[in-house]
Design an enzyme around this catalytic site. Structure first.
Site, short mmCIF file in Angstrom:
data_model
loop_
_atom_site.label_atom_id
_atom_site.label_comp_id
_atom_site.label_asym_id
_atom_site.label_seq_id
_atom_site.Cartn_x
_atom_site.Cartn_y
_atom_site.Cartn_z
N TYR A 181 -9.67 4.03 -2.53
CA TYR A 181 -8.74 2.90 -2.51
C TYR A 181 -7.31 3.30 -2.17
O TYR A 181 -7.00 4.48 -2.06
CB TYR A 181 -8.83 2.01 -3.73
CG TYR A 181 -8.66 2.55 -5.12
CD1 TYR A 181 -9.16 1.81 -6.18
CD2 TYR A 181 -7.98 3.72 -5.41
CE1 TYR A 181 -9.00 2.23 -7.49
CE2 TYR A 181 -7.82 4.15 -6.71
CZ TYR A 181 -8.32 3.40 -7.75
OH TYR A 181 -8.15 3.82 -9.03
N GLU A 182 -6.47 2.27 -1.91
CA GLU A 182 -5.14 2.43 -1.31
C GLU A 182 -5.25 3.01 0.11
O GLU A 182 -4.37 3.76 0.56
CB GLU A 182 -4.22 3.30 -2.18
CG GLU A 182 -4.09 2.87 -3.62
CD GLU A 182 -3.40 1.53 -3.80
OE1 GLU A 182 -2.93 0.95 -2.80
OE2 GLU A 182 -3.37 1.03 -4.93
N GLY A 183 -6.32 2.70 0.81
CA GLY A 183 -6.57 3.27 2.13
C GLY A 183 -7.34 4.56 1.97
O GLY A 183 -6.93 5.45 1.21
N ARG A 236 0.22 4.00 -2.76
CA ARG A 236 -0.26 5.36 -2.45
C ARG A 236 0.45 6.41 -3.29
O ARG A 236 -0.17 7.30 -3.85
CB ARG A 236 -0.08 5.63 -0.96
CG ARG A 236 -1.14 4.95 -0.14
CD ARG A 236 -0.85 4.87 1.33
NE ARG A 236 -1.94 4.11 1.98
CZ ARG A 236 -1.82 3.43 3.09
NH1 ARG A 236 -0.67 3.37 3.72
NH2 ARG A 236 -2.86 2.77 3.59
N LEU A 267 0.82 -1.21 0.00
CA LEU A 267 0.00 0.00 0.00
C LEU A 267 0.86 1.26 0.00
O LEU A 267 0.48 2.27 -0.59
CB LEU A 267 -0.94 0.00 1.22
CG LEU A 267 -2.15 -0.95 1.11
CD1 LEU A 267 -2.90 -1.00 2.43
CD2 LEU A 267 -3.08 -0.56 -0.02
#
Length: 598
Positions: A405-407, A267, A263
């Site tokens: 997404y990606e946190g 990011r 991740l």
């Protein structure tokens, strides 16, 4: 390596303009890569945008295969595994320019090259890498990443998918359900995370997928989504799926670490993937504003439209500045580790992990900028912007997922401050010393002398130094008050994070422009100077607002009054810039060039 910047150090250590990487520093090889990617995107992706909006999943797969043939899927893959073995900046550049035309292809590309291929490249055994990575790098096979579950979204380590060792110890049986799996409809390989027995942490597995021999794997129907419509997104069900023991990825219980480190890279790559979208949207908006006549004049002549063009161009420029600054720092850290004898795997992992704070900052800032850019694009197009006949409507829908997404951006905001505090506790970034100095400064007598701000950016750089003090004052006092319970105060963390984000983004714009001016002179960079100053002006307002929000949430009476006075002092200009004039300088250039031209 001690002379190389560490992640998070930008807050307490002055960064010199000559030490950052900027888009103006691309090598000839990188420029050639950029141009070949743009040619492919214009010819294959942009020219067929309507096919993506009509959910033509086969066309997405076709485009991915051609991207593999052109080498774009293997830019980050070492040459010994069939890739181009290019540096981190080049992988960012490829991700940037290949992602601008449509979110559908951008998502397919990112899922495959990032979380589909990278975990094997960085965590796989030599046998695993030799077996799988060349096929992924060439586009012969496509990868997907099975982490999210119905009950485990942001809390990735709480997944219930199980992996049970066979009696003969030769294989695992995987049972469970995954959802929101990008590329599931055409992948040949899945990175699957499952829990062995009652392990605290999940474990990663490489699972081959062949529809003609499903091995207990079934796919749900394609999800019907707000945007990224031709990105294949399905649920994946595992029913006694047999996986050889040699296909465990990393060690037992290392899945959560693999997921989190994947991740980090994802990011910063997501930030890159939002850059060319902004360039293209700005160009489309300006084209329309120059052609659309109302009240007998092009709407590009109206101040309200010019303001939107100036602000979106500024955000794109600052996003580029910060993204490539971080990419350059990561590449320097990777190269230093390689020089010290680290393996490619360890150098890449540690290089990116070092700048996890910056990766989260960029993910938040640039994903929100691209949404704003698409939103303003719709507004410039007016009623036409709401129509599917123009590119704005699909761009707005595609942009929306990037904040999730990606946190999610909320989680990434809290991570920035949390990771910074952890770095301080480990002694990697000295926050305590500078924070104590700020406290002493607040107690002392203010300096009322008028500084000499005759040099370009001298006031802006002094102001950024003060903004850092404002963050240290708020964050330092919050840590003192709440200690290890600070993570329970999410709204305070998010306010502090917004301060940190704006500091990094604004400083990146100033440093890039300062470096540019040294090379081409002030007269040739007046628009970039205007953008750097405009962004900082707006960042100061955000930092003051968020700082005040944070202070009044935990400080009272005399302490509160003193900190609010300090905040005003740390966010005060000596000479306020003429914001409307700055916007006019920027808009005039973009409108005259009829495109984003920086």
């Amino acid at each position: 390596m001690e002379n190389i910047t560490r992640g998070g150090q930008f807050l307490v250590k002055e960064t010199l303009a000559e030490n950052i990487f900027t888009p103006e520093d691309f090598s000839e090889e990188q420029k050639m890569m950029r141009d070949s990617v743009k040619e492919f995107v214009d010819r294959k992706i942009w020219a067929n945008k309507d096919r993506f909006e009509k959910k033509d999943y086969k066309f997405t797969e076709e485009c991915m295969r051609e991207a593999g043939e052109l080498g774009f899927l293997g830019v980050a893959v070492p040459e010994e595994y069939g890739g181009l073995g290019m540096g981190f900046v080049s992988t960012m550049l490829t991700c940037d320019y290949i992602s601008g035309a449509t979110g559908s292809f951008s998502t397919a590309f990112g899922a495959h090259t990032g979380i589909g291929t990278m975990p094997i490249t960085l965590y796989g055994t030599e046998e695993q890498k030799q077996k799988y990575v060349p096929k992924l790098a060439s586009g012969e096979w496509f990868g997907s990443y099975c982490l999210t579950e119905p009950g485990a979204g942001s809390d990735a380590n709480s997944g219930k998918t199980k992996a049970e060792l066979s009696a003969d110890g030769k294989s695992y049986k995987i049972n469970g359900q995954k959802m929101w799996i990008s590329n599931a409809g055409f992948c040949h390989l899945m990175i699957v995370f499952a829990r062995i027995e009652d392990d605290k942490n999940i474990t990663g597995f490489i699972v081959e997928y062949d529809p003609s021999n499903s091995n207990g794997i079934t796919l749900g129907e394609e999800e019907h989504k707000l945007g990224i419509r031709a990105s294949s997104t399905r649920q994946v069900f595992f029913n006694d799926t047999v996986v050889p023991v040699e296909n465990m990825l990393g060690g037992r219980g290392e899945g959560f670490k693999i997921a989190m480190n994947s991740l980090n890279v994802g990011r910063i790559k997501l930030a890159a993937a939002c850059l060319d979208s902004q360039r293209r949207l700005i160009t489309q908006s300006v084209n329309y504003a120059n052609e659309r006549v109302q009240f007998k004049t092009p709407i590009a002549n109206f101040g309200a439209i010019r303001s939107k063009i100036a602000e979106t161009a500024t955000n794109a420029y600052i996003g580029e500045s910060a993204a490539y600054r971080a990419a350059g720092d990561i590449e320097n850290r990777i190269n230093a580790r390689l020089a010290e004898g680290n393996s490619h795997q360890e150098a890449e992992l540690k290089g990116v992990e070092e700048f996890a704070i910056e990766c989260s900052i960029l993910k938040v800032a640039v994903s929100e900028d691209v949404q704003h850019c698409a939103d303003e694009g719709i507004q410039i197009f007016g009623g036409m912007g709401f129509s599917e006949d123009t590119p704005m409507e699909s761009a707005w829908r595609d942009a929306r997922i990037s904040r999730i997404y990606e946190g999610t951006n909320e989680i990434n905001r809290m991570l920035t401050v949390g990771m910074l505090i952890k770095k301080a506790m480990k002694g990697h970034v000295d926050l305590l010393g500078p924070a104590m100095k700020v406290g002493e400064e607040l107690m002392g007598i203010p300096d009322f002398s008028t500084p000499d701000y005759s040099e370009l950016f001298s006031e802006e750089k002094a102001l950024i130094a003060k903004l850092k003090k404002a963050f240290l004052m708020v964050a330092g006092s919050a840590v003192q008050k709440y200690g290890t319970d600070l993570d329970q105060h999410q709204q305070l963390l998010m306010a502090a994070s917004d301060m940190l984000i704006e500091i990094y983004m604004a400083e990146s714009g100033i440093l890039r422009t300062e470096k540019l001016v040294k090379n081409i002179g002030e007269a040739n960079a007046k628009e970039q100077i205007a953008m750097a100053k405009l962004y900082l002006y707006q960042a100061v307002d955000i930092i003051y607002t968020k700082g005040k929000e944070g202070i009044v949430s935990f400080a009272q009476e005399d302490e509160q009054r003193m900190m609010l006075m300090g905040l005003r002092r740390f966010t005060k200009y000596n000479n306020q810039p003429n914001v409307i004039e700055l916007k006019e300088i920027i808009a005039t250039k973009v409108i005259a060039d009829n495109k984003y031209s920086f």
